[in-house]
Structure formats: C-alpha cells, structure tokens
Design a protein around this motif. Structure first.
Motif, mmCIF file in Angstrom:
data_model
loop_
_atom_site.group_PDB
_atom_site.id
_atom_site.type_symbol
_atom_site.label_atom_id
_atom_site.label_comp_id
_atom_site.label_asym_id
_atom_site.label_seq_id
_atom_site.Cartn_x
_atom_site.Cartn_y
_atom_site.Cartn_z
ATOM 1 N N ILE A 23 -27.827 65.668 -85.107
ATOM 2 C CA ILE A 23 -27.533 65.614 -86.546
ATOM 3 C C ILE A 23 -28.599 64.791 -87.263
ATOM 4 O O ILE A 23 -29.059 65.152 -88.353
ATOM 5 N N ARG A 24 -29.026 63.700 -86.642
ATOM 6 C CA ARG A 24 -30.061 62.876 -87.268
ATOM 7 C C ARG A 24 -31.378 63.637 -87.368
ATOM 8 O O ARG A 24 -32.096 63.509 -88.363
ATOM 9 N N LEU A 25 -31.684 64.431 -86.350
ATOM 10 C CA LEU A 25 -32.913 65.222 -86.408
ATOM 11 C C LEU A 25 -32.864 66.249 -87.523
ATOM 12 O O LEU A 25 -33.851 66.474 -88.235
ATOM 13 N N VAL A 26 -31.693 66.889 -87.697
ATOM 14 C CA VAL A 26 -31.558 67.879 -88.765
ATOM 15 C C VAL A 26 -31.718 67.225 -90.130
ATOM 16 O O VAL A 26 -32.408 67.732 -91.023
ATOM 17 N N VAL A 27 -31.063 66.066 -90.316
ATOM 18 C CA VAL A 27 -31.171 65.364 -91.602
ATOM 19 C C VAL A 27 -32.605 64.941 -91.869
ATOM 20 O O VAL A 27 -33.141 65.097 -92.977
ATOM 21 N N ALA A 28 -33.276 64.439 -90.835
ATOM 22 C CA ALA A 28 -34.669 64.028 -91.015
ATOM 23 C C ALA A 28 -35.563 65.223 -91.340
ATOM 24 O O ALA A 28 -36.477 65.133 -92.176
ATOM 25 N N PHE A 29 -35.281 66.374 -90.722
ATOM 26 C CA PHE A 29 -36.080 67.573 -91.000
ATOM 27 C C PHE A 29 -35.895 68.041 -92.443
ATOM 28 O O PHE A 29 -36.855 68.403 -93.134
ATOM 29 N N VAL A 30 -34.643 68.041 -92.918
ATOM 30 C CA VAL A 30 -34.373 68.489 -94.296
ATOM 31 C C VAL A 30 -35.030 67.551 -95.302
ATOM 32 O O VAL A 30 -35.667 67.994 -96.264
ATOM 33 N N VAL A 31 -34.888 66.250 -95.070
ATOM 34 C CA VAL A 31 -35.489 65.287 -95.996
ATOM 35 C C VAL A 31 -37.007 65.408 -95.981
ATOM 36 O O VAL A 31 -37.675 65.392 -97.026
ATOM 37 N N GLY A 32 -37.586 65.560 -94.789
ATOM 38 C CA GLY A 32 -39.034 65.704 -94.710
ATOM 39 C C GLY A 32 -39.538 66.950 -95.396
ATOM 40 O O GLY A 32 -40.585 66.930 -96.075
ATOM 41 N N THR A 33 -38.805 68.056 -95.273
ATOM 42 C CA THR A 33 -39.203 69.297 -95.949
ATOM 43 C C THR A 33 -39.158 69.143 -97.459
ATOM 44 O O THR A 33 -40.054 69.599 -98.178
ATOM 45 N N ALA A 34 -38.106 68.485 -97.962
ATOM 46 C CA ALA A 34 -38.005 68.284 -99.411
ATOM 47 C C ALA A 34 -39.147 67.410 -99.928
ATOM 48 O O ALA A 34 -39.760 67.698 -100.966
ATOM 49 N N VAL A 35 -39.456 66.332 -99.195
ATOM 50 C CA VAL A 35 -40.548 65.445 -99.623
ATOM 51 C C VAL A 35 -41.887 66.168 -99.584
ATOM 52 O O VAL A 35 -42.722 66.030 -100.484
ATOM 53 N N LEU A 36 -42.095 67.007 -98.554
ATOM 54 C CA LEU A 36 -43.349 67.757 -98.465
ATOM 55 C C LEU A 36 -43.488 68.741 -99.624
ATOM 56 O O LEU A 36 -44.581 68.906 -100.185
ATOM 57 N N GLY A 37 -42.370 69.392 -100.011
ATOM 58 C CA GLY A 37 -42.425 70.313 -101.146
ATOM 59 C C GLY A 37 -42.777 69.603 -102.437
ATOM 60 O O GLY A 37 -43.566 70.108 -103.251
ATOM 61 N N VAL A 38 -42.192 68.418 -102.631
ATOM 62 C CA VAL A 38 -42.519 67.652 -103.851
ATOM 63 C C VAL A 38 -43.988 67.248 -103.862
ATOM 64 O O VAL A 38 -44.675 67.332 -104.891
ATOM 65 N N MET A 39 -44.515 66.846 -102.698
ATOM 66 C CA MET A 39 -45.918 66.440 -102.626
ATOM 67 C C MET A 39 -46.858 67.617 -102.895
ATOM 68 O O MET A 39 -47.870 67.480 -103.599
ATOM 69 N N LEU A 40 -46.504 68.794 -102.356
ATOM 70 C CA LEU A 40 -47.341 69.971 -102.606
ATOM 71 C C LEU A 40 -47.333 70.358 -104.077
ATOM 72 O O LEU A 40 -48.361 70.749 -104.638
ATOM 73 N N ASN A 41 -46.165 70.245 -104.723
ATOM 74 C CA ASN A 41 -46.104 70.543 -106.154
ATOM 75 C C ASN A 41 -46.952 69.557 -106.957
ATOM 76 O O ASN A 41 -47.624 69.934 -107.926
ATOM 77 N N MET A 42 -46.914 68.308 -106.554
ATOM 78 C CA MET A 42 -47.729 67.312 -107.249
ATOM 79 C C MET A 42 -49.219 67.592 -107.067
ATOM 80 O O MET A 42 -50.008 67.503 -108.011
ATOM 81 N N VAL A 43 -49.591 67.985 -105.829
ATOM 82 C CA VAL A 43 -51.010 68.281 -105.586
ATOM 83 C C VAL A 43 -51.459 69.494 -106.376
ATOM 84 O O VAL A 43 -52.541 69.515 -106.976
#
Length: 213
Positions: free
Chosen positions: A83-103
């Motif tokens: 469960i912790r791995l899934v939560v970390a994966f979802v949070v990491g994907t969301a942060v990566l999407g925000v960073m790509l939009n900013m770039v």
C-alpha cells in the motif's frame, strides 16, 4: 223524580285471627358429629436414596483452543508495504506531471510567436505572385522560415499547396494560381509557417489571402 245513587253501607264480617307460633327447638338435643382424624405412622415412610452418578474426568476430551497469531510490528510493516508503494507511486506521478507542466510553461514563455503577412492579401483567379513576410512579435523579419499556401474555400491550380522559404529579409515569394468554383464569387487561401528552430512558434492563425472575381 230524583234518583238516589249513594253507595250502600255493607257490614264488615268478623274474620278469625290465625295463631302461627315459631317452635322452640332445644340446642342440647342435637348430637355433635364425631369425625375421627386419621393417624399416619411415620415409620411407614421410606427414605429416598438419591445417588450422584460418578463421572470419570479422564473420559472427557480436552478442548483444543488455538491462540490467534497477532502480527508483530515487523509483520505489520511488511503487510503494509504494498500500500505504501502504491501511495508513493501515485504521489510521485502527480508531482512529475506538475513539474512537466511547469517546464513546458517555461518553454512556452521563451518561444516567440511568428506571424505571416501576405502581400497582396486580395488577389484574383489566375496566375499571380504572393510575397509572404515572416516576422516575430517585435515586427522583425525572420529568415529561413518555411511558408505554405494552401487551398481553403478557394482552390489552387494543380490541387497542391505552394511552398516557399523566407530569404535574408524574411520574405518568401510564392507563385500561385488561385481558382474559384463556377458558383463562387470569392474564397480564401490559408497560410501556415514552420519556424526554423525551437525559439519560434506558430500558435495563432495567420492572415488569409482573399480571392475574388
């Protein structure tokens, strides 16, 4: 003549008086009832002998009660790891999407919009020449820009777009033959540009070329 209707006075006969007296019964003449009380001998009653059955304890099976296994702290950590791995994966994907939009937003701010200005912007059907100038947001000419003239509501002879490239002064000369259908009095030709490098972009629509009879 007067009639005498008065009630005659009849004599009351003497009735004899009846003598009814209550007889006096003496209470001593009634004999008292003799009801004998039955005598029950106590020796005739037998004592009840109630024996308690002797049940041997060795014949009873011992119940097998299993103690549930409670996971320790390490076991709980291993169970919650997916469960912790899934939560970390979802949070990491969301942060990566925000960073790509900013770039991508920063990249869009660093690019310059190109515009195409045709001369003339109104032509007639038949052979002709159209000069298209490519300029940036400040109005400066941009060389080495690919300019494409395509048919829209008006046509082009041969049915193919006309392609040119801007020179050092930022102007592309296009030789085109606009056409109109038999029922149309006017139509348009569209212009698109392809920037030479990543610092330019063509996001807005450019001016059209109007074709009239």
């Amino acid at each position: 003549m007067t009639l005498d209707l008065s009630t005659p006075d009849l004599p009351t006969p003497d009735l004899p008086t009846l003598g009814l007296s209550t007889p006096d019964l003496p209470t001593s003449s009634l004999p008292a009832p003799n009801i004998p009380t039955p005598h029950l001998p106590t020796s005739s009653l037998s004592t009840l002998n109630v024996q308690t059955p002797n049940i041997p304890t060795s014949s009873l099976p011992t119940p097998n009660v299993q103690t549930p296994h409670l996971p320790s702290g390490d076991d709980r950590g291993v169970a919650g790891l997916p469960i912790r791995l899934v939560v970390a994966f979802v949070v990491g994907t969301a942060v990566l999407g925000v960073m790509l939009n900013m770039v991508s937003g920063v990249g869009a701010l660093t690019t310059t919009e190109l515009d195409a200005h045709p001369t003339p912007d109104v032509v007639h059907p038949g052979n002709g020449t159209i000069a298209v100038a490519a300029v940036d947001a400040a109005g400066h000419a941009v060389p080495d820009v690919t300019v494409v003239l395509s048919a829209d509501t008006a046509g082009l002879a041969g049915g193919k777009p006309v392609v040119g490239r801007t020179n050092e002064t930022g102007v592309a000369t296009l030789r085109a033959t606009p056409t109109l259908s038999a029922t149309a009095d006017q139509g348009t030709l569209t212009i698109t540009v392809k920037p030479p490098s990543g610092q330019y972009a063509d996001r807005r629509a450019n001016a059209d070329v109007l074709v009239v009879r």
